[in-house]
Design a protein around this motif. Structure first.
Motif, PDB file in Angstrom:
ATOM      1  N   GLU A  86      24.308 -24.680  -0.175  1.00 34.47           N
ATOM      2  CA  GLU A  86      25.647 -24.651   0.147  1.00 34.47           C
ATOM      3  C   GLU A  86      26.473 -23.335  -0.449  1.00 34.47           C
ATOM      4  N   LYS A  87      26.121 -23.401  -1.549  1.00 29.74           N
ATOM      5  CA  LYS A  87      27.243 -22.286  -2.277  1.00 29.74           C
ATOM      6  C   LYS A  87      26.520 -22.004  -3.758  1.00 29.74           C
ATOM      7  N   VAL A  88      26.527 -20.755  -3.996  1.00 37.58           N
ATOM      8  CA  VAL A  88      26.237 -20.222  -5.175  1.00 37.58           C
ATOM      9  C   VAL A  88      27.396 -19.724  -6.102  1.00 37.58           C
ATOM     10  N   ILE A  89      27.456 -20.067  -7.382  1.00 36.00           N
ATOM     11  CA  ILE A  89      28.414 -19.632  -8.148  1.00 36.00           C
ATOM     12  C   ILE A  89      27.851 -18.844  -9.247  1.00 36.00           C
ATOM     13  N   TYR A  90      27.950 -17.516  -9.358  1.00 29.66           N
ATOM     14  CA  TYR A  90      27.406 -16.625 -10.449  1.00 29.66           C
ATOM     15  C   TYR A  90      28.607 -15.568 -10.303  1.00 29.66           C
ATOM     16  N   PRO A  91      28.949 -15.077 -11.482  1.00 31.06           N
ATOM     17  CA  PRO A  91      29.996 -14.029 -11.582  1.00 31.06           C
ATOM     18  C   PRO A  91      29.475 -12.691 -11.130  1.00 31.06           C
ATOM     19  N   GLY A  92      27.962 -12.461 -11.084  1.00 33.66           N
ATOM     20  CA  GLY A  92      27.444 -11.147 -10.548  1.00 33.66           C
ATOM     21  C   GLY A  92      27.599 -11.205  -9.102  1.00 33.66           C
ATOM     22  N   LEU A  93      27.786 -12.236  -8.688  1.00 37.21           N
ATOM     23  CA  LEU A  93      28.013 -11.907  -6.924  1.00 37.21           C
ATOM     24  C   LEU A  93      29.044 -11.452  -6.397  1.00 37.21           C
ATOM     25  N   ASN A  94      29.144 -10.658  -5.372  1.00 39.25           N
ATOM     26  CA  ASN A  94      30.324 -10.053  -5.052  1.00 39.25           C
ATOM     27  C   ASN A  94      31.288 -11.075  -4.413  1.00 39.25           C
ATOM     28  N   SER A  95      30.725 -12.515  -3.948  1.00 38.69           N
ATOM     29  CA  SER A  95      31.186 -13.511  -3.583  1.00 38.69           C
ATOM     30  C   SER A  95      32.181 -14.344  -4.434  1.00 38.69           C
ATOM     31  N   HIS A  96      31.860 -14.042  -5.676  1.00 42.52           N
ATOM     32  CA  HIS A  96      32.774 -14.661  -6.890  1.00 42.52           C
ATOM     33  C   HIS A  96      33.991 -14.174  -7.156  1.00 42.52           C
ATOM     34  N   PRO A  97      34.969 -15.072  -6.797  1.00 38.68           N
ATOM     35  CA  PRO A  97      36.462 -14.421  -6.768  1.00 38.68           C
ATOM     36  C   PRO A  97      37.030 -13.623  -7.684  1.00 38.68           C
ATOM     37  N   GLN A  98      36.594 -13.789  -9.076  1.00 45.00           N
ATOM     38  CA  GLN A  98      36.812 -12.995 -10.206  1.00 45.00           C
ATOM     39  C   GLN A  98      35.675 -11.906 -10.707  1.00 45.00           C
ATOM     40  N   HIS A  99      34.970 -11.499  -9.400  1.00 48.91           N
ATOM     41  CA  HIS A  99      33.811 -10.581  -9.769  1.00 48.91           C
ATOM     42  C   HIS A  99      34.281  -9.446 -10.557  1.00 48.91           C
ATOM     43  N   LYS A 100      35.494  -8.894 -10.041  1.00 46.41           N
ATOM     44  CA  LYS A 100      35.844  -7.717 -10.646  1.00 46.41           C
ATOM     45  C   LYS A 100      36.298  -7.834 -12.155  1.00 46.41           C
ATOM     46  N   ILE A 101      36.935  -8.914 -12.504  1.00 43.27           N
ATOM     47  CA  ILE A 101      37.234  -9.084 -13.718  1.00 43.27           C
ATOM     48  C   ILE A 101      36.091  -9.345 -14.777  1.00 43.27           C
ATOM     49  N   ALA A 102      35.054  -9.987 -14.106  1.00 49.90           N
ATOM     50  CA  ALA A 102      33.839 -10.323 -14.791  1.00 49.90           C
ATOM     51  C   ALA A 102      33.245  -8.875 -15.200  1.00 49.90           C
ATOM     52  N   THR A 103      33.245  -7.965 -14.370  1.00 48.79           N
ATOM     53  CA  THR A 103      32.443  -6.657 -14.603  1.00 48.79           C
ATOM     54  C   THR A 103      33.124  -5.866 -15.529  1.00 48.79           C
ATOM     55  N   THR A 104      34.703  -6.083 -15.667  1.00 45.92           N
ATOM     56  CA  THR A 104      35.218  -5.317 -16.898  1.00 45.92           C
ATOM     57  C   THR A 104      35.206  -5.745 -18.054  1.00 45.92           C
ATOM     58  N   GLN A 105      35.166  -7.221 -18.361  1.00 45.55           N
ATOM     59  CA  GLN A 105      35.118  -7.790 -19.595  1.00 45.55           C
ATOM     60  C   GLN A 105      33.763  -8.240 -20.008  1.00 45.55           C
ATOM     61  N   MET A 106      32.551  -8.199 -19.387  1.00 47.11           N
ATOM     62  CA  MET A 106      31.329  -8.744 -19.722  1.00 47.11           C
ATOM     63  C   MET A 106      30.562  -7.564 -20.044  1.00 47.11           C
ATOM     64  N   ASN A 107      30.817  -6.470 -20.228  1.00 49.42           N
ATOM     65  CA  ASN A 107      29.907  -5.612 -20.808  1.00 49.42           C
ATOM     66  C   ASN A 107      28.755  -5.205 -19.890  1.00 49.42           C
ATOM     67  N   GLY A 108      28.802  -5.304 -18.579  1.00 55.59           N
ATOM     68  CA  GLY A 108      27.960  -4.858 -17.455  1.00 55.59           C
ATOM     69  C   GLY A 108      26.860  -5.886 -17.264  1.00 55.59           C
ATOM     70  N   PHE A 109      26.901  -7.325 -17.929  1.00 56.22           N
ATOM     71  CA  PHE A 109      26.222  -8.387 -17.492  1.00 56.22           C
ATOM     72  C   PHE A 109      26.932  -9.369 -17.034  1.00 56.22           C
TER      73      PHE A 109
END
Ligand SMILES: *Cc1c(COP(=O)(O)O)cnc(C)c1O
Length: 389
Positions: A278-301
């Motif tokens: 039904e739904k996948v939650i993973y910070p690396g997916l574009n669909s994650h609402p805070q994907h951009k913040i994850a990209t900035t603060q998680m060192n590219g992972f």
């Protein structure tokens, strides 16, 4: 050693920071100092080690290593992640107000709600990291600590660490980040201005599911002094054998995290296309609402934890989980082996049903801790188990 190795890259420091060959024998690996006390030459003249609750050389090496990797000056190791968190709460006076994220490790929630509310009159308000604009309104003059978990457990909500540090700095509030889901390889909150980092060492830092431990890191001198006092005064220290295991485990942290994260990215994208999902939650997916913040603060992972809502009920989830053969159905995370958890019956069982429902922790939610096995074998295992749904 700590200052000398500062120049080196993370991978080098994961292996060497805080460690020197043992001076008497030259043993390259820090020995397990199984002793409760240390000889003094004359009253008050000691080697820096007096009594093993206060100092132990194996523990000190582990603490120095993690302090270095997190970009801190001091670290303090505890008998579990929860013992680490409980000691951090001792920084507060009775009756203090704490603001915490609404989605977090069930045991931390239980510590606030079922222990410290009663024993320390702790006042707690919860914030939803999905609505960062509401965070300010939960903070009052009484607020003394902000407690963040990012990504959070189990819904992998991301909190903007720089924003939280900024809000807290002007008001003299201690900021605490439970960094267990990332490890210092992926995220170093002290660099974002956070005061205190906590880890359940049980998870990625040790990485081999063979010990339980916790650690707290800071670079704030006043907090370091208070924590040094509390570690000894409260006494829930990590034993030398577990320190040895964790020190050994952390040497391969960069290697493990690369494989963990690349496996998780493959699996998250595969799950995202699956008809039974039904739904996948993973910070690396574009669909994650805070994907951009994850990209900035998680060192590219993006970490190796994935949460999934399946298109089924409790019975279907049960059938699928019973069918897994590479993934193990078990509590915990962060080990080399892949684990799968069912928050409602496992990690979040201590949270009342009504609160769970409000937070969207439902029967059809499963949580994957993706290990370092072959991604193909992991995908095949999930695929065959989803046929049971
Ligand atoms: C496991 C865990 C803890 C508690 O650590 P223990 O070592 O089990 O006491 C705290 N926070 C998070 C995010 C965890 O996953």
């Amino acid at each position: 050693m700590t200052t000398k190795t500062k120049k080196h890259h993370f991978d080098t420091r994961a292996i060497h920071a805080g460690q020197e060959p043992e001076p008497i024998t030259g043993a390259v690996m820090t020995p397990i100092f199984a002793t409760s006390t240390f000889k003094q030459k004359s009253p008050g003249k000691h080697t820096g080690f007096e009594y093993a609750r206060t100092q132990n050389p194996t523990r000190l090496a582990f603490e120095k290593c993690i302090a270095d990797l997190e970009g801190g000056t001091n670290a303090f190791a505890y008998s579990s992640g929860l013992a680490a968190g409980a000691t951090v709460l001792e920084l507060l006076k009775s009756g203090s107000h704490l603001v915490a994220v609404d989605d977090m490790y069930g045991g931390s929630w239980r510590l606030f709600e079922a222990v410290r509310k009663r024993s320390a009159n702790l006042q707690v308000s919860y914030i939803n990291p999905d609505l960062p604009e509401t965070i300010d309104s939960k903070i009052s003059d009484e607020t003394k600590m902000i407690w963040i978990e990012t990504p959070s457990n189990p819904l992998l909500k991301i909190t903007d660490l720089t924003q939280i540090a900024k809000i807290a700095k002007t008001r003299n509030i201690i900021t605490v980040v439970d960094n267990t889901f990332c490890s210092p390889y992926i995220q170093r909150p002290l660099e974002n201005g956070i005061d205190v980092v906590i880890h359940s060492v049980t998870k990625y830092i040790n990485g081999h599911s063979d010990m339980v431990g916790g650690i707290v890191v800071t670079k704030n001198p006043e907090i370091a002094e208070a924590l040094e006092f509390l570690q000894n005064a409260v006494g829930s220290i990590l034993d030398p054998f577990s320190c040895f295991l964790a020190l050994r485990g952390v040497k391969t942290l960069p290697l493990r995290m690369h494989q963990h994260c690349s496996n998780a990215e493959k699996i998250a994208h595969w799950l995202d296309q699956h008809p039974k999902v039904e739904k996948v939650i993973y910070p690396g997916l574009n669909s994650h609402p805070q994907h951009k913040i994850a990209t900035t603060q998680m060192n590219g992972f993006y970490g190796a934890m994935i949460s999934v809502y399946l298109k089924t009920d409790m019975a279907g989830v049960r059938r699928a989980l019973e069918k897994l053969s590479v993934f193990t159905l078990a509590e915990s995370l962060g080990g080399v082996e892949s684990l799968i958890g069912h928050p409602v019956t496992m990690s979040h069982g201590s949270i009342p049903k009504e609160r769970r429902t409000n937070l969207n922790i439902s029967d059809n939610l499963i949580r994957l801790s993706v290990g370092v096995e072959s991604a193909d074998d992991l995908l095949e295992d999930l695929n065959q188990s989803f046929e049971e749904i």
